[in-house]
Write an enzyme that holds these catalytic residues in place. Structure first.
Site, PDB file in Angstrom:
ATOM      1  N   GLU A 120       0.450  -0.758   0.153  1.00 52.29           N
ATOM      2  CA  GLU A 120       0.312  -0.231  -0.048  1.00 52.29           C
ATOM      3  C   GLU A 120       0.701   1.239  -0.037  1.00 52.29           C
ATOM      4  OE1 GLU A 120      -2.603   0.733   0.193  1.00 52.29           O
ATOM      5  OE2 GLU A 120      -4.029  -0.514   0.297  1.00 52.29           O
ATOM      6  N   ASN A 132      -4.677   3.546   8.567  1.00 48.91           N
ATOM      7  CA  ASN A 132      -4.700   3.117   7.719  1.00 48.91           C
ATOM      8  C   ASN A 132      -3.978   4.308   6.400  1.00 48.91           C
ATOM      9  OD1 ASN A 132      -5.306   0.700   5.873  1.00 48.91           O
ATOM     10  ND2 ASN A 132      -6.983   2.552   4.346  1.00 48.91           N
ATOM     11  N   ASN A 176      -9.213   5.797   2.826  1.00 46.19           N
ATOM     12  CA  ASN A 176      -8.601   5.337   1.611  1.00 46.19           C
ATOM     13  C   ASN A 176      -7.819   6.682   1.436  1.00 46.19           C
ATOM     14  OD1 ASN A 176      -7.068   2.457   1.809  1.00 46.19           O
ATOM     15  ND2 ASN A 176      -9.268   2.262   1.800  1.00 46.19           N
ATOM     16  N   ASP A 206      -9.727   2.158  -3.338  1.00 42.16           N
ATOM     17  CA  ASP A 206      -9.083   2.493  -2.579  1.00 42.16           C
ATOM     18  C   ASP A 206      -8.047   3.391  -2.496  1.00 42.16           C
ATOM     19  OD1 ASP A 206      -7.171   1.606  -0.686  1.00 42.16           O
ATOM     20  OD2 ASP A 206      -6.886  -0.842  -1.607  1.00 42.16           O
TER      21      ASP A 206
HETATM   22 CA    CA Z   1      -5.741   1.258   1.296  1.00 45.00          CA
END
Ligand code: CA
Length: 291
Positions: A15, A100, A146, A196
């Protein structure tokens, strides 16, 4: 656009790619493994740093110096002397949440959101670590915080709450960091994947990774029109950013977490870092943290 694999390592949950112009390298995180990866495409050198906890996102501050949003809050991390110093933990009281995705805004503030590890709806928040190291809440109820991106004129914040299946926008004030005037840019049907991570190009168009959709899409935020699609050989496409000498190489992260044995056989490249080189599009250098 043609993809290739950048480096040979795989992430569980790759990520948050960030291009570091100083070292001409791409940095990204493996959230669940707790690693920060760094890969220099020119030399092929790769290194990783284990943070000791789930690692949501990183931003650059200076040479070898990062700020990270980890499971237990914001930390300064120095990759050269391998040290980390806690800054603030706004969810010390919520052990079921972790940080996140996150990114710096054009004024050097670090915006990062949280998510419930169990995907509990609305249990997360979008926070902002300001330059004086104070933390404020920007969006009080988020499912899975996100993608973040700011428009080229710095007037608009784009945001993705993955559980909401959409890309939204707010008016953004670069001086104060305030946001207002929420509106939806694009709804993503669940059968196309879950939105995302996200980045913006110099034409102001958004590049959105589709978790479960195996694609990155380029969208016009003014109309919600899908302008381009990049299909990857993996389903769990997580985020993207531009890098390379002219910021024309699109780096794309992916994951293999939760795939079945069959799916892993069909997707041997799951968890890889991909790159589409020399695209006809150009991105921006990431905003640095100004602490
Ligand atoms: Ca993500």
């Amino acid at each position: 656009m043609n993809w290739e694999v950048a480096g040979s390592f795989r992430c569980q949950l790759g990520e948050g790619p960030v291009w570091d112009v100083a070292s001409q390298s791409i940095l990204w995180v493996d959230i669940t493994a707790g690693n920060i990866h760094q890969f220099c495409p020119d030399s092929g050198s790769h290194s990783s740093y284990f943070t000791g906890q789930q690692t949501g996102s990183i931003v650059l501050e200076g040479a070898g110096q990062l700020v990270a949003a980890l499971q237990n809050g914001f930390f300064r991390i120095n990759l050269r002397d391998k040290t980390q110093v806690p800054i603030a933990d706004p969810e010390r009281h919520l052990p079921g949440n972790r940080f996140n995705d996150g990114k710096c805004d054009p004024a050097g503030r670090f915006w990062a959101g949280t998510t419930s590890v169990q995907d509990e709806p609305g249990a997360g928040k979008l926070y902002c670590l300001d330059r004086d190291l104070s933390v404020s809440v920007k969006i009080p109820r988020v499912g899975c915080s996100n993608g973040l991106a700011w428009s080229p004129d710095h007037q608009t914040l784009y945001f993705i709450d993955s559980l909401a299946q959409n890309v939204v926008a707010y008016d953004y004030d670069v001086v104060t960091g305030a946001i207002c005037h929420f509106r939806t840019i694009l709804e993503i049907p669940p059968q196309n994947g879950i939105p995302d991570g996200m980045t913006v190009d110099t034409e102001g168009m958004l590049w959105v990774a589709l978790w479960g959709g195996g694609k990155v899409i380029r969208i016009d935020p003014a109309t919600g029109t899908i302008l381009h699609e990049i299909s990857l050989p993996v389903t769990l496409v997580t985020s993207c950013t531009f890098g390379g000498k002219d910021l024309r190489d699109l780096y794309i992260t992916s994951a293999d977490i939760g795939l079945t044995g069959n799916e892993l056989q069909q997707q041997p490249l799951a968890g890889s870092l991909f790159v589409c080189r020399n695209t006809s599009f150009q991105g921006y250098l990431p905003h640095l943290f100004v602490g």
